[in-house]
Design a protein around this motif. Structure first.
Motif, PDB file in Angstrom:
ATOM      1  N   ARG A  22       0.831  -1.212   0.000  1.00  0.00           N
ATOM      2  CA  ARG A  22       0.000   0.000   0.000  1.00  0.00           C
ATOM      3  C   ARG A  22       0.867   1.264   0.000  1.00  0.00           C
ATOM      4  N   ARG A  23       2.026   1.207   0.640  1.00  0.00           N
ATOM      5  CA  ARG A  23       2.917   2.380   0.620  1.00  0.00           C
ATOM      6  C   ARG A  23       3.452   2.620  -0.786  1.00  0.00           C
ATOM      7  N   ILE A  24       3.729   1.553  -1.509  1.00  0.00           N
ATOM      8  CA  ILE A  24       4.161   1.720  -2.902  1.00  0.00           C
ATOM      9  C   ILE A  24       3.071   2.401  -3.713  1.00  0.00           C
ATOM     10  N   LEU A  25       1.829   2.013  -3.489  1.00  0.00           N
ATOM     11  CA  LEU A  25       0.714   2.554  -4.271  1.00  0.00           C
ATOM     12  C   LEU A  25       0.524   4.049  -4.039  1.00  0.00           C
ATOM     13  N   GLU A  26       1.060   4.591  -2.955  1.00  0.00           N
ATOM     14  CA  GLU A  26       0.970   6.033  -2.725  1.00  0.00           C
ATOM     15  C   GLU A  26       1.769   6.814  -3.774  1.00  0.00           C
ATOM     16  N   ARG A  27       2.681   6.133  -4.469  1.00  0.00           N
ATOM     17  CA  ARG A  27       3.515   6.781  -5.480  1.00  0.00           C
ATOM     18  C   ARG A  27       2.863   6.794  -6.852  1.00  0.00           C
ATOM     19  N   ILE A  28       1.795   6.049  -7.052  1.00  0.00           N
ATOM     20  CA  ILE A  28       1.249   5.860  -8.395  1.00  0.00           C
ATOM     21  C   ILE A  28       0.457   7.084  -8.836  1.00  0.00           C
ATOM     22  N   ASP A  29       0.763   7.557 -10.033  1.00  0.00           N
ATOM     23  CA  ASP A  29       0.078   8.708 -10.629  1.00  0.00           C
ATOM     24  C   ASP A  29      -1.053   8.214 -11.529  1.00  0.00           C
ATOM     25  N   LEU A  30      -2.220   8.807 -11.374  1.00  0.00           N
ATOM     26  CA  LEU A  30      -3.401   8.483 -12.157  1.00  0.00           C
ATOM     27  C   LEU A  30      -4.095   9.771 -12.587  1.00  0.00           C
ATOM     28  N   PRO A  31      -4.924   9.715 -13.625  1.00  0.00           N
ATOM     29  CA  PRO A  31      -5.704  10.909 -13.974  1.00  0.00           C
ATOM     30  C   PRO A  31      -6.629  11.313 -12.824  1.00  0.00           C
ATOM     31  N   GLN A  32      -7.016  12.560 -12.824  1.00  0.00           N
ATOM     32  CA  GLN A  32      -7.872  13.083 -11.758  1.00  0.00           C
ATOM     33  C   GLN A  32      -9.163  12.270 -11.650  1.00  0.00           C
ATOM     34  N   GLY A  33      -9.545  11.968 -10.427  1.00  0.00           N
ATOM     35  CA  GLY A  33     -10.773  11.228 -10.175  1.00  0.00           C
ATOM     36  C   GLY A  33     -10.562   9.741  -9.989  1.00  0.00           C
ATOM     37  N   PHE A  34      -9.381   9.221 -10.359  1.00  0.00           N
ATOM     38  CA  PHE A  34      -9.086   7.795 -10.228  1.00  0.00           C
ATOM     39  C   PHE A  34      -8.297   7.541  -8.946  1.00  0.00           C
ATOM     40  N   LYS A  35      -8.438   6.334  -8.406  1.00  0.00           N
ATOM     41  CA  LYS A  35      -7.624   5.924  -7.278  1.00  0.00           C
ATOM     42  C   LYS A  35      -7.256   4.456  -7.440  1.00  0.00           C
ATOM     43  N   ILE A  36      -6.153   4.067  -6.811  1.00  0.00           N
ATOM     44  CA  ILE A  36      -5.664   2.695  -6.874  1.00  0.00           C
ATOM     45  C   ILE A  36      -5.540   2.140  -5.457  1.00  0.00           C
ATOM     46  N   ASP A  37      -5.964   0.899  -5.292  1.00  0.00           N
ATOM     47  CA  ASP A  37      -5.918   0.245  -3.988  1.00  0.00           C
ATOM     48  C   ASP A  37      -5.393  -1.179  -4.166  1.00  0.00           C
ATOM     49  N   LEU A  38      -4.912  -1.742  -3.084  1.00  0.00           N
ATOM     50  CA  LEU A  38      -4.529  -3.154  -3.078  1.00  0.00           C
ATOM     51  C   LEU A  38      -5.802  -3.993  -3.053  1.00  0.00           C
ATOM     52  N   TYR A  39      -5.958  -4.843  -4.061  1.00  0.00           N
ATOM     53  CA  TYR A  39      -7.114  -5.735  -4.127  1.00  0.00           C
ATOM     54  C   TYR A  39      -6.806  -7.082  -3.491  1.00  0.00           C
ATOM     55  N   ALA A  40      -5.604  -7.606  -3.761  1.00  0.00           N
ATOM     56  CA  ALA A  40      -5.242  -8.916  -3.215  1.00  0.00           C
ATOM     57  C   ALA A  40      -3.740  -9.108  -3.264  1.00  0.00           C
ATOM     58  N   VAL A  41      -3.215  -9.801  -2.272  1.00  0.00           N
ATOM     59  CA  VAL A  41      -1.836 -10.291  -2.297  1.00  0.00           C
ATOM     60  C   VAL A  41      -1.856 -11.634  -3.014  1.00  0.00           C
ATOM     61  N   VAL A  42      -1.182 -11.702  -4.155  1.00  0.00           N
ATOM     62  CA  VAL A  42      -1.213 -12.903  -5.007  1.00  0.00           C
ATOM     63  C   VAL A  42       0.206 -13.169  -5.496  1.00  0.00           C
ATOM     64  N   PRO A  43       0.907 -14.159  -4.967  1.00  0.00           N
ATOM     65  CA  PRO A  43       2.293 -14.399  -5.368  1.00  0.00           C
ATOM     66  C   PRO A  43       2.433 -14.620  -6.875  1.00  0.00           C
ATOM     67  N   ASP A  44       3.414 -13.927  -7.468  1.00  0.00           N
ATOM     68  CA  ASP A  44       3.781 -14.134  -8.880  1.00  0.00           C
ATOM     69  C   ASP A  44       2.625 -13.848  -9.827  1.00  0.00           C
ATOM     70  N   ALA A  45       1.740 -12.923  -9.465  1.00  0.00           N
ATOM     71  CA  ALA A  45       0.493 -12.711 -10.214  1.00  0.00           C
ATOM     72  C   ALA A  45       0.761 -12.315 -11.661  1.00  0.00           C
ATOM     73  N   ARG A  46       0.156 -13.071 -12.569  1.00  0.00           N
ATOM     74  CA  ARG A  46       0.306 -12.795 -14.001  1.00  0.00           C
ATOM     75  C   ARG A  46      -1.075 -12.485 -14.617  1.00  0.00           C
ATOM     76  N   HIS A  47      -1.584 -13.367 -15.473  1.00  0.00           N
ATOM     77  CA  HIS A  47      -2.801 -13.030 -16.195  1.00  0.00           C
ATOM     78  C   HIS A  47      -4.052 -13.367 -15.394  1.00  0.00           C
ATOM     79  N   ILE A  48      -5.092 -12.572 -15.641  1.00  0.00           N
ATOM     80  CA  ILE A  48      -6.286 -12.538 -14.807  1.00  0.00           C
ATOM     81  C   ILE A  48      -7.493 -12.969 -15.618  1.00  0.00           C
TER      82      ILE A  48
END
Length: 416
Positions: free
Chosen positions: A54-80
């Motif tokens: 979550r501390r890393i996500l504080e660095r993420i830049d997004l367009p105005q009105g958007f936000k990013i959050d941690l959805y899940a801890v998933v080791p080695d997460a690739r395609h969804i």
């Protein structure tokens, strides 16, 4: 961190099981018989690791009105692959695990992440995809399994699994490689299964060309959902690790990772648009975009090559992609393409580790391509703080982004 729940007897059996035992389990599951596995590997969702992400996500830049959050801890997460019923999301890896991610209380944060189908031995199960009627397909290194009721059976360690492409028959066994073997799949509007088959070389040699064209290596193949009537749909593709179908007209679009070692600024990465079966996208004559490869510079390329609709930054490593069909984001995003850039590994100045957006017009032509989310690359130090892999859409119109460096799934939402 991982919490192992396998009892000692079962764990010992899985640790010593070879291919024959794995095949026995697959056969038993196909006959609706139990395998003896009773527990799961479950991933802790809280604690210091989640807080660090979550501390890393504080660095993420997004367009105005958007936000990013941690959805899940998933080791080695690739395609969804998001389940069509909204019950569970499946996440592939380049290792041996597929993870089942569940948000039970619908607060848009995962409550549980556990290993899917723990009685099966999987090899690079990178590419999960769903049919509209709820069949899950997982493309492995050299096999494709179909799970007819994954959203129902995932709560049990034993899951019905059907090998629609048996082990060793997706590509010739002698062509198995450690390089470019992360498959992706999609079910097309024709209800057929499409699978990308990356070729293992930086630039494939001429002596491999006939075999690769015949088997679909260095291209995209399609088949019926039961594995029959396999055919090569796309040629001249170096290593595509992302595809989707334009919902407006059913055309296949895909990313492609291009030739390394030609310099920092060439060749470009690619976002491609395919309008009919059998089109050729230039590799190995072209290393990306209009850049000729040194190895094939003196030879004549095939006629009627199709060049990318968007040339991306060189070596940014464009991977997973999805057309946005939701209603949560502003209208300008509807019908456009989100692409996850994994980030460069052989560039003097690193680039990538971000999510890109390309506007797509009603006629299939493209508008502007721009950065949508970035900040996973520390531009001062060159350190990667995350490496996005795939983008998928939830039913509420938010999007998920996977990260195989940190081992996480992020959710990007828009607040009106």
């Amino acid at each position: 961190m991982k919490r192992l729940l396998l009892c000692s007897a079962v764990a010992l059996g899985l640790a010593t099981a070879g291919p024959a035992a794995a095949q026995t389990n697959l056969e038993r599951l196909g006959q609706f018989r139990t395998t003896g596995v009773t527990e799961f590997e479950v991933i802790e969702q809280g604690g210091q690791n989640a807080e660090a992400i979550r501390r890393i996500l504080e660095r993420i830049d997004l367009p105005q009105g958007f936000k990013i959050d941690l959805y899940a801890v998933v080791p080695d997460a690739r395609h969804i692959a998001v389940g069509p019923q909204g019950v569970v999301t499946f996440v592939g890896t380049r290792k041996t695990d597929v993870w089942a991610v569940t948000d039970r209380n619908k607060d848009r944060v995962a409550d549980e992440v556990k290993r899917f189908a723990p009685s099966l031995d999987l090899m690079i199960p990178n590419g999960p995809c769903f049919s509209r009627d709820g069949f899950l397909f997982i493309a492995e290194q050299n096999r494709v399994l179909m799970y007819p009721a994954a959203e129902f059976f995932y709560e049990s360690p034993d899951v019905v699994a059907v090998p629609i492409v048996p082990q060793g028959e997706l590509i010739p066994v002698e062509e198995e490689s450690f390089n470019h073997t992360a498959r992706v799949c999609r079910i097309g509007p024709d209800d057929k299964l499409y699978i990308s088959l990356g070729q293992p070389f930086n630039v494939s040699p001429p002596e491999k060309m006939e075999l690769y064209d015949r088997t679909g290596i260095g291209g995209i193949i399609r088949m019926n959902r039961d594995g029959t009537d396999r055919e090569v749909f796309s040629y001249g593709v170096r290593n595509s690790v992302g595809m989707d179908f334009n919902p407006n007209n059913g055309e296949l679009w895909f990313t492609d990772n291009q030739v390394d070692g030609m310099g920092d600024l060439i060749p470009p990465g690619e976002l491609n648009r395919q309008t009919e079966m059998g089109q050729h996208f230039g590799f190995p004559w072209y290393g990306g975009g209009g850049t000729r490869t040194n190895e094939y510079k003196g030879t004549e390329p095939p006629a009627d090559l199709v060049f990318p609709v968007v040339e991306m930054d060189a070596h940014a490593a464009d991977l997973g992609m999805t057309f946005y069909t939701g209603r949560q984001f502003p209208a300008m995003y509807r019908g456009g393409v989100f692409v996850a850039q994994h980030g460069s590994w052989n560039r003097t100045d690193p680039i990538g580790a971000r999510v890109m957006f390309t506007a797509v017009n009603d006629d299939g032509s493209v508008g502007e391509t721009k950065v949508f989310a970035d900040g996973w690359l520390d531009e001062e130090t060159g350190e990667y703080l995350g490496r996005p892999v795939d983008v998928a859409q939830l039913q509420d119109g938010s999007i998920l982004v996977s990260d195989d460096l940190v081992g996480a799934i992020y959710r990007i939402s828009y607040e009106r």
